[in-house]
Design an enzyme around this catalytic site. Structure first.
Site, short mmCIF file in Angstrom:
data_model
loop_
_atom_site.label_atom_id
_atom_site.label_comp_id
_atom_site.label_asym_id
_atom_site.label_seq_id
_atom_site.Cartn_x
_atom_site.Cartn_y
_atom_site.Cartn_z
N TYR A 138 0.82 -1.21 0.00
CA TYR A 138 0.00 0.00 0.00
C TYR A 138 0.86 1.27 0.00
O TYR A 138 0.42 2.31 -0.47
CB TYR A 138 -0.89 0.04 1.25
CG TYR A 138 -2.24 -0.60 1.08
CD1 TYR A 138 -2.36 -1.96 0.76
CD2 TYR A 138 -3.41 0.13 1.24
CE1 TYR A 138 -3.59 -2.55 0.62
CE2 TYR A 138 -4.65 -0.45 1.10
CZ TYR A 138 -4.74 -1.79 0.80
OH TYR A 138 -5.97 -2.36 0.66
N LYS A 188 2.77 -15.33 2.90
CA LYS A 188 3.01 -16.14 1.71
C LYS A 188 4.51 -16.40 1.63
O LYS A 188 5.18 -16.04 0.66
CB LYS A 188 2.46 -15.37 0.48
CG LYS A 188 2.49 -16.14 -0.83
CD LYS A 188 1.44 -17.23 -0.94
CE LYS A 188 1.62 -18.01 -2.23
NZ LYS A 188 0.81 -19.23 -2.32
N ASP A 220 -3.28 -18.16 0.79
CA ASP A 220 -4.25 -18.88 -0.05
C ASP A 220 -4.97 -19.94 0.77
O ASP A 220 -6.19 -20.09 0.71
CB ASP A 220 -3.57 -19.49 -1.29
CG ASP A 220 -2.30 -20.27 -0.99
OD1 ASP A 220 -1.79 -20.20 0.16
OD2 ASP A 220 -1.80 -20.96 -1.90
N ASP A 244 -6.64 -6.81 4.03
CA ASP A 244 -7.73 -6.13 3.32
C ASP A 244 -8.65 -7.18 2.70
O ASP A 244 -9.88 -7.12 2.84
CB ASP A 244 -7.15 -5.24 2.23
CG ASP A 244 -8.22 -4.53 1.42
OD1 ASP A 244 -9.16 -4.00 2.03
OD2 ASP A 244 -8.13 -4.53 0.17
N ASP A 248 -12.64 -8.65 4.19
CA ASP A 248 -13.88 -8.63 3.41
C ASP A 248 -14.48 -10.03 3.35
O ASP A 248 -15.69 -10.21 3.48
CB ASP A 248 -13.61 -8.16 1.97
CG ASP A 248 -13.86 -6.66 1.78
OD1 ASP A 248 -13.61 -5.91 2.74
OD2 ASP A 248 -14.29 -6.26 0.69
C1 IPM Z 1 -10.60 -0.95 3.62
C2 IPM Z 1 -10.79 -0.36 2.24
C3 IPM Z 1 -9.61 0.56 1.93
C4 IPM Z 1 -8.34 -0.28 1.97
C5 IPM Z 1 -9.74 1.33 0.59
C6 IPM Z 1 -11.02 2.12 0.51
C7 IPM Z 1 -8.55 2.22 0.34
O1 IPM Z 1 -10.94 -1.38 1.32
O2 IPM Z 1 -10.54 -0.17 4.59
O3 IPM Z 1 -10.54 -2.17 3.74
O4 IPM Z 1 -7.98 -0.90 0.96
O5 IPM Z 1 -7.70 -0.31 3.02
MG MG Z 2 -11.03 -3.33 2.14
#
Ligand code: IPM
Ligand code: MG
Length: 354
Positions: A138, A188, A220, A244, A248
């Site tokens: 990042y 990884k 993975d 990240d 999700d």
């Molecule tokens: C998160 C989001 C952010 C990230 C984006 C919006 C930059 O996906 O907070 O998980 O990738 O960190």
């Molecule tokens: Mg995210």
């Protein structure tokens, strides 16, 4: 003493969901919070030409904690990269040194049906993902898009220093000590040197925590295990990009991405609190978004920055109550439950506080 909160609603559904969390906090006057709003993301660009306006950063620095909605929208996608909303979010994380991002994935029993996984796989689920937030690909340099040998190439740098790994590992071990004393480090290392170092440093730190059972997993495999048998995990620690993605994924175990709060902390537990979901431009302004992740983020703020476990638990209990009462925003709505709007959900949580 009054505590200062910088409130940064951001874009898309950000203002709607943040308004609900603010409503809940205002319903608890004994907290003594002073809240002040500022623009970030696309809203920052629109008002000050910068996704992280100077005044916003100043307010955030002066505050005891930051409550954030979400940033981003299709109307900003064509802007120069440094002006895009996401850059504002990444910059505030970096500027405030919020390196430890806590993302709890918890299944409220009432939502077992809303998860895409079988109830027996997710029931009782309680995982804490600790994502490193200010390093990795990042922020690594060099990065860019340029022409090499007559064609365009895009590149980023995955990089971690041992001090960056050590400090986030310590946060994760400390959290594991307060929970089930199990920590899984995800990387990884079979392919990436960056991960090899990550694993080595986590192993070194583990010597300070003999009571914590440490395991290592390739990312993975971790993605697979999270949907196969998520209850094997207690605390997961991982880098920025893997965290990240895995967070999700983990959100779906809990029924909806609209349910997952987060805390991003510095060395002194100063923090920024935000739902893990994005700005959802497709449903913005319709008053149908789920405000619970943001309300639960406010609860995390009370717990982690202000050490106020009782009031954090009070908000969480209120959320549990409204779910038990059958109230559901569209994203978690199932047959036999009552569909409510974003603001109705906020009102219901306020009512359930008492
Ligand atoms: C998160 C989001 C952010 C990230 C984006 C919006 C930059 O996906 O907070 O998980 O990738 O960190
Ligand atoms: Mg995210």
């Amino acid at each position: 003493m009054t505590k200062k909160i910088a409130v940064l609603p951001g874009d898309g559904i950000g203002p709607e969901i943040v308004a609900q969390a603010v409503k809940v906090l205002k319903a608890m006057p004994e907290l003594n919070l002073e809240m002040e709003e500022a623009a970030i993301g696309g809203a920052g660009y629109d008002t000050a030409g910068d996704p992280l306006p100077e005044a916003t950063l100043k307010l955030a620095r002066a505050a005891d904690a930051v409550l954030l909605g979400a940033v981003g929208g299709p109307q900003y996608d064509k802007l120069d990269r440094p002006l895009r909303p996401e850059r504002g979010l990444l910059r505030i994380r970096k500027e405030l040194n919020l390196f430890a991002n806590l993302r709890p994935a918890l299944l409220y029993p009432e939502l077992a049906d809303a998860s895409s996984l079988k109830p027996e796989v997710v029931s009782g689920l309680d995982i804490m993902i600790v994502r490193e937030l200010t390093g990795d690909v990042y922020f690594g340099q060099p990065r860019g898009i340029e022409v090499r040998n007559g064609e365009r190439v895009g590149f980023n740098t995955m990089i971690y220093s041992e001090s960056e790994v050590r400090r986030v590992a310590r946060v994760a071990f400390d959290i594991a000590m307060k929970r089930g004393k199990k920590l899984c480090s995800v990387e990884k290392a079979n392919v990436l040197e960056c991960s090899e170092l990550w694993k080595e440093v986590v192993l070194e730190v583990s010597k300070e925590y003999p009571e914590v059972e440490l395991s290592h997993m390739y990312v993975d495999n971790a993605a697979m295990q999270l949907v196969k048998w998520p209850k094997q995990f207690d605390v997961i620690v991982t880098g920025n990009i893997f965290g990240d993605i895995l967070s999700d994924q983990a959100s779906m175990l809990s029924g909806s991405i609209g349910m997952l709060p987060s805390a991003s902390l510095d060395e002194n537990n100063k923090g920024m609190y935000e739902p893990i979901h994005g700005s959802a431009p497709d449903i913005a302004g319709k008053n149908i978004a789920n405000p619970l992740a943001t309300i639960l983020s406010a609860a995390m703020m009370l717990r982690y920055t202000f050490g106020d476990e009782a009031n954090a638990a009070r908000i969480e209990a209120a959320v549990r109550q409204v779910l038990a009462d059958g109230m559901r925003t569209a994203d978690i709505h199932t047959a036999g439950t009552k569909k409510v709007s974003c603001s109705e959900m906020g009102d219901a949580v306020v009512a359930a506080l008492n």
